[in-house]
Design a protein around this motif. Structure first.
Motif, short mmCIF file in Angstrom:
data_model
loop_
_atom_site.label_atom_id
_atom_site.label_comp_id
_atom_site.label_asym_id
_atom_site.label_seq_id
_atom_site.Cartn_x
_atom_site.Cartn_y
_atom_site.Cartn_z
N GLU A 18 -3.30 50.46 -12.73
CA GLU A 18 -4.40 49.64 -12.20
C GLU A 18 -3.96 48.19 -12.02
O GLU A 18 -4.31 47.54 -11.03
CB GLU A 18 -5.62 49.72 -13.11
CG GLU A 18 -6.35 51.05 -13.08
CD GLU A 18 -5.63 52.15 -13.82
OE1 GLU A 18 -4.74 51.83 -14.65
OE2 GLU A 18 -5.93 53.34 -13.58
N GLU A 27 -12.29 46.14 -14.21
CA GLU A 27 -11.44 46.94 -15.07
C GLU A 27 -10.38 46.05 -15.73
O GLU A 27 -10.03 44.99 -15.23
CB GLU A 27 -10.76 48.04 -14.27
CG GLU A 27 -11.71 49.08 -13.70
CD GLU A 27 -12.36 49.92 -14.77
OE1 GLU A 27 -11.74 50.12 -15.84
OE2 GLU A 27 -13.49 50.39 -14.56
N ASP A 54 -8.52 47.99 -23.39
CA ASP A 54 -9.78 48.57 -22.97
C ASP A 54 -10.52 49.07 -24.22
O ASP A 54 -10.03 48.91 -25.35
CB ASP A 54 -9.60 49.67 -21.93
CG ASP A 54 -8.80 50.87 -22.43
OD1 ASP A 54 -8.55 50.96 -23.65
OD2 ASP A 54 -8.45 51.73 -21.60
N GLU A 104 -7.40 45.08 -13.52
CA GLU A 104 -7.78 44.09 -12.51
C GLU A 104 -7.94 42.71 -13.14
O GLU A 104 -7.53 41.70 -12.55
CB GLU A 104 -9.07 44.51 -11.83
CG GLU A 104 -8.95 45.77 -10.99
CD GLU A 104 -10.28 46.22 -10.43
OE1 GLU A 104 -11.32 45.86 -11.02
OE2 GLU A 104 -10.29 46.90 -9.39
#
Length: 235
Positions: A37, A2, A228, A5
């Motif tokens: 995250e 992700e 993202d 991460e």
């Protein structure tokens, strides 16, 4: 892996690198759901000597009750500050009896502990920290200041489900200024989500000016932007 991460992996490498060259590392963290995250991935790491890291946060609401879970101090305390054995955690007090003096106090800490790393996001209106377009100043003489928040910024807090209604969102905050953020040796900017797509596009393509404060990041030689699929949707 992700986005959060992946960003954490690079930040952890940089922290380790800096700790091999200096005794302490000074890091500013952002408080926002966009950082969840990333912060969770940092907390899982057991290799960093966190006792040699000094932690700061970049902004705080004015006027929320002390200990209110919606303060940025509470957010970061729960997400990371109590989970790692930092050498020092430095909180901004949004309920200080003299807010101007609180700004001066925190600016003094930033001078005492020059910033190595900023971990941050970008707002829906292009803000960085609480430097909304109408108060952003690329040449701000201050390092920490009191600001009023624009409607788009306050609405984002509702969109992020941090507050139930717009009227509940504080109208003022203490923020690190843009020069304070840009003084960091390294900036890591994590920006997930479809609602950030326009701000990301503007950050990378608009003229560098205070109408989109995040555009200034293009002038930093060590700034990395993590996106993202949703936040990159307009690129």
């Amino acid at each position: 892996m992700e986005m959060g991460e992946a960003a954490a992996e690079i930040v952890l490498q940089k922290i380790a690198d800096l700790l091999s060259k200096q005794h302490y590392v000074n890091i500013i963290f952002a408080a926002a759901p966009s950082q969840n995250e990333f912060l969770a991935a940092l907390v899982k790491n057991e290799l960093i000597d966190w006792e040699r890291v000094n932690a700061f946060h970049m902004d705080e609401y004015i006027g929320l009750p002390e200990g209110d879970s919606r303060t940025f101090a509470s957010f970061l305390k729960q997400k990371i500050f109590i989970k790692l054995p930092f050498h020092n955690v430095n909180y901004i007090n949004g309920n200080a009896p003299d807010l101007e003096m609180e700004c001066e106090r925190y600016a003094g800490l930033l001078k005492q502990y020059p910033v190595d790393i900023v971990c941050m996001g970008i707002g829906e209106n292009g803000h960085i920290a609480f430097n909304d377009p109408h108060v952003a100043d690329f040449n701000d003489p201050l390092r920490v200041k009191i600001v009023n928040l624009d409607t788009a910024c306050r609405q984002q807090q509702v969109n992020d489900k941090c507050f139930d209604v717009l009227s509940a969102v504080p109208t003022h905050a203490i923020t690190l200024t843009i020069p304070a953020l840009m003084a960091a040796k390294y900036i890591y900017c994590m920006v997930p989500g479809e609602k950030k797509a326009q701000a990301v596009y503007d950050t990378l393509n608009a003229a560098i000016n205070e109408e989109c404060p995040a555009t200034i990041l293009r002038n930093h030689e060590n700034a990395l932007l993590y996106l993202d699929e949703d936040s990159a949707g307009k690129l």
